[in-house]
Design an enzyme around this catalytic site. Structure first.
Site, PDB file in Angstrom:
ATOM      1  N   LYS A  70       0.809  -1.228   0.000  1.00 17.54           N
ATOM      2  CA  LYS A  70       0.000   0.000   0.000  1.00 17.54           C
ATOM      3  C   LYS A  70       0.845   1.282   0.000  1.00 17.54           C
ATOM      4  O   LYS A  70       0.413   2.309  -0.518  1.00 17.54           O
ATOM      5  CB  LYS A  70      -0.953   0.016   1.205  1.00 17.54           C
ATOM      6  N   ASP A 106     -10.009   3.431   2.096  1.00 22.33           N
ATOM      7  CA  ASP A 106     -10.229   2.810   3.411  1.00 22.33           C
ATOM      8  C   ASP A 106     -10.968   3.759   4.360  1.00 22.33           C
ATOM      9  O   ASP A 106     -11.856   3.345   5.106  1.00 22.33           O
ATOM     10  CB  ASP A 106      -8.891   2.405   4.047  1.00 22.33           C
TER      11      ASP A 106
HETATM   12  P1  NAP Z   1      -0.610  -2.117   9.652  1.00 18.91           P
HETATM   13  O1  NAP Z   1      -0.331  -0.951   8.783  1.00 18.91           O
HETATM   14  O2  NAP Z   1       0.359  -3.252   9.695  1.00 18.91           O
HETATM   15  O3  NAP Z   1      -0.856  -1.552  11.162  1.00 18.91           O
HETATM   16  C1  NAP Z   1      -1.094  -2.434  12.225  1.00 18.91           C
HETATM   17  C2  NAP Z   1      -1.271  -1.643  13.519  1.00 18.91           C
HETATM   18  O4  NAP Z   1      -1.597  -2.579  14.551  1.00 18.91           O
HETATM   19  C3  NAP Z   1      -0.041  -0.901  13.966  1.00 18.91           C
HETATM   20  O5  NAP Z   1      -0.419   0.270  14.632  1.00 18.91           O
HETATM   21  C4  NAP Z   1       0.596  -1.890  14.941  1.00 18.91           C
HETATM   22  O6  NAP Z   1       1.363  -1.236  15.927  1.00 18.91           O
HETATM   23  C5  NAP Z   1      -0.619  -2.483  15.594  1.00 18.91           C
HETATM   24  N1  NAP Z   1      -0.358  -3.824  16.123  1.00 18.91           N
HETATM   25  C6  NAP Z   1       0.062  -4.911  15.420  1.00 18.91           C
HETATM   26  N2  NAP Z   1       0.180  -5.966  16.253  1.00 18.91           N
HETATM   27  C7  NAP Z   1      -0.166  -5.510  17.490  1.00 18.91           C
HETATM   28  C8  NAP Z   1      -0.220  -6.112  18.772  1.00 18.91           C
HETATM   29  N3  NAP Z   1       0.105  -7.408  18.942  1.00 18.91           N
HETATM   30  N4  NAP Z   1      -0.616  -5.358  19.829  1.00 18.91           N
HETATM   31  C9  NAP Z   1      -0.939  -4.046  19.671  1.00 18.91           C
HETATM   32  N5  NAP Z   1      -0.890  -3.417  18.478  1.00 18.91           N
HETATM   33  C10 NAP Z   1      -0.504  -4.150  17.404  1.00 18.91           C
HETATM   34  O7  NAP Z   1      -2.000  -2.815   9.254  1.00 18.91           O
HETATM   35  P2  NAP Z   1      -3.313  -2.095   8.678  1.00 18.91           P
HETATM   36  O8  NAP Z   1      -3.314  -2.215   7.201  1.00 18.91           O
HETATM   37  O9  NAP Z   1      -3.425  -0.767   9.318  1.00 18.91           O
HETATM   38  O10 NAP Z   1      -4.455  -3.091   9.210  1.00 18.91           O
HETATM   39  C11 NAP Z   1      -4.825  -3.109  10.585  1.00 18.91           C
HETATM   40  C12 NAP Z   1      -6.063  -4.003  10.742  1.00 18.91           C
HETATM   41  O11 NAP Z   1      -7.168  -3.426  10.035  1.00 18.91           O
HETATM   42  C13 NAP Z   1      -5.902  -5.417  10.150  1.00 18.91           C
HETATM   43  O12 NAP Z   1      -6.551  -6.327  10.992  1.00 18.91           O
HETATM   44  C14 NAP Z   1      -6.618  -5.339   8.820  1.00 18.91           C
HETATM   45  O13 NAP Z   1      -7.136  -6.597   8.396  1.00 18.91           O
HETATM   46  C15 NAP Z   1      -7.751  -4.379   9.178  1.00 18.91           C
HETATM   47  N6  NAP Z   1      -8.273  -3.682   7.979  1.00 18.91           N
HETATM   48  C16 NAP Z   1      -9.597  -3.843   7.712  1.00 18.91           C
HETATM   49  C17 NAP Z   1     -10.139  -3.202   6.613  1.00 18.91           C
HETATM   50  C18 NAP Z   1     -11.600  -3.369   6.321  1.00 18.91           C
HETATM   51  O14 NAP Z   1     -12.017  -3.018   5.209  1.00 18.91           O
HETATM   52  N7  NAP Z   1     -12.407  -3.841   7.253  1.00 18.91           N
HETATM   53  C19 NAP Z   1      -9.339  -2.393   5.774  1.00 18.91           C
HETATM   54  C20 NAP Z   1      -7.983  -2.245   6.095  1.00 18.91           C
HETATM   55  C21 NAP Z   1      -7.457  -2.912   7.208  1.00 18.91           C
HETATM   56  P3  NAP Z   1       2.948  -1.535  16.126  1.00 18.91           P
HETATM   57  O15 NAP Z   1       3.647  -0.690  15.099  1.00 18.91           O
HETATM   58  O16 NAP Z   1       3.195  -1.127  17.522  1.00 18.91           O
HETATM   59  O17 NAP Z   1       3.129  -3.021  15.855  1.00 18.91           O
END
Ligand code: NAP
Length: 285
Positions: A70, A106
């Protein structure tokens, strides 16, 4: 039936085999009588530039981008639309006349999922500061006039970074908080933008259940499982619980509209997503 005039759209990510986007878009094209097909391509990071060049060369009309591309995809595009540039991530690309333009839907998907819930004048806490958290935070800050946005996560410096950026860009009151300190902030709306709650973390809650209060809006971006542990606890406490499926469908609907200029068939897309998730389980948009 595909013909020599059928337009092609696709997903570019790694992995892509659990994505339900092919089912969602195929159903949408069928419902609207659009002569188009949608495929998912697994593209390793080292091949991303070649893949985007190939998409242009083949005349593919547009593509979705998912983890881990992304952010990286932006340098391979001819232009990135304003909001996506601010957010720093692209999940939709339209290719027209050989020119590729990146968008981020998003945030719009999240706003569609939250539609009907008042955000103005309320304290909105966002858990996480990754790509999805940024998209959601920027959309809310730019359009909803919340009283305050609280960014919470396990890394105080990253939470502070996003909070400061929101304040500077939108003049909204925004504060960082540790996950433990969130209860004291008394948020009215709680949004989980971490993967906690999805496999392999299905038994985990991103916050302590004491943070949840009756009447609070709790929105979990995770959509598989449909009811995460957080949403189950939220319902038990009398909160308004919203799962990630509506955002999944909402961001896809916004992409469909960018590509086709036609109102998205939301009901059909939602049904396609639900059916696909039931059959195969989904882990990426
Ligand atoms: P990302 O860019 O990898 O960000 C993940 C976030 O979660 C970061 O802030 C990370 O913080 C935190 N995190 C990861 N593991 C963690 C843990 N064990 N404890 C606490 N914080 C943790 O991912 P993203 O693209 O933003 O996606 C995040 C979530 O949203 C995913 O589950 C994804 O499937 C969902 N999502 C859903 C949609 C939808 O349409 N419903 C769309 C996009 C994303 P750190 O840097 O501290 O690890």
């Amino acid at each position: 039936m595909t013909t020599s005039r059928t337009r092609l759209f696709c997903l570019v990510g790694d992995p892509v085999d659990h994505s339900v986007s092919p089912e969602i878009f195929t159903r949408a094209f069928e419902a609207c009588g659009v002569d188009a097909a949608y495929l998912a391509f697994r593209v390793p990071s080292r091949c991303l530039g070649e893949a985007v060049a190939g998409i242009r060369a083949l005349g593919i009309s547009g593509f979705n981008v998912t983890i881990p591309h992304k952010i990286a995809v932006m340098r391979h595009l001819d232009a990135v639309e304003g909001a996506a540039k601010e957010i720093g991530a692209v999940n939709v690309v339209k290719v027209e006349g050989g020119r590729s333009v990146g968008y981020n839907t998003d945030g719009e998907g999240a706003l569609r999922a939250l539609s009907g819930r008042r955000l103005s004048g309320r304290r909105v806490a966002i858990l996480g500061y990754g790509g999805a958290a940024r998209a959601v935070a920027f959309s809310i800050a730019s359009s909803q006039r919340p009283e305050e946005i609280i960014i919470s996560g396990r890394d105080p410096a990253k939470a502070m970074g996003l909070a400061q950026r929101l304040g500077a860009l939108f003049g909204v009151k925004s504060t960082p908080s540790s996950l433990d300190g969130l209860g004291k902030a008394l948020p009215d709306v709680l949004i989980n933008a971490t993967p906690l709650g999805m496999a392999p973390w299905v038994e985990e809650m991103p916050v302590d259940r004491d943070v949840l209060r009756e009447g609070m809006v709790v929105f979990d971006l995770v959509y598989n499982p449909a009811e995460t542990k957080l949403l189950g606890e939220a319902k038990a406490k009398g909160c308004i619980a919203i799962g990630g499926l509506e955002m999944l469908v909402g961001q896809a609907a916004a992409a469909f509209e960018i590509w086709t200029g036609i109102d998205a068939p939301l009901g059909e897309m939602r049904r396609a997503a639900e059916e696909a998730l039931k059959v195969r389980g989904g882990s990426g948009a």
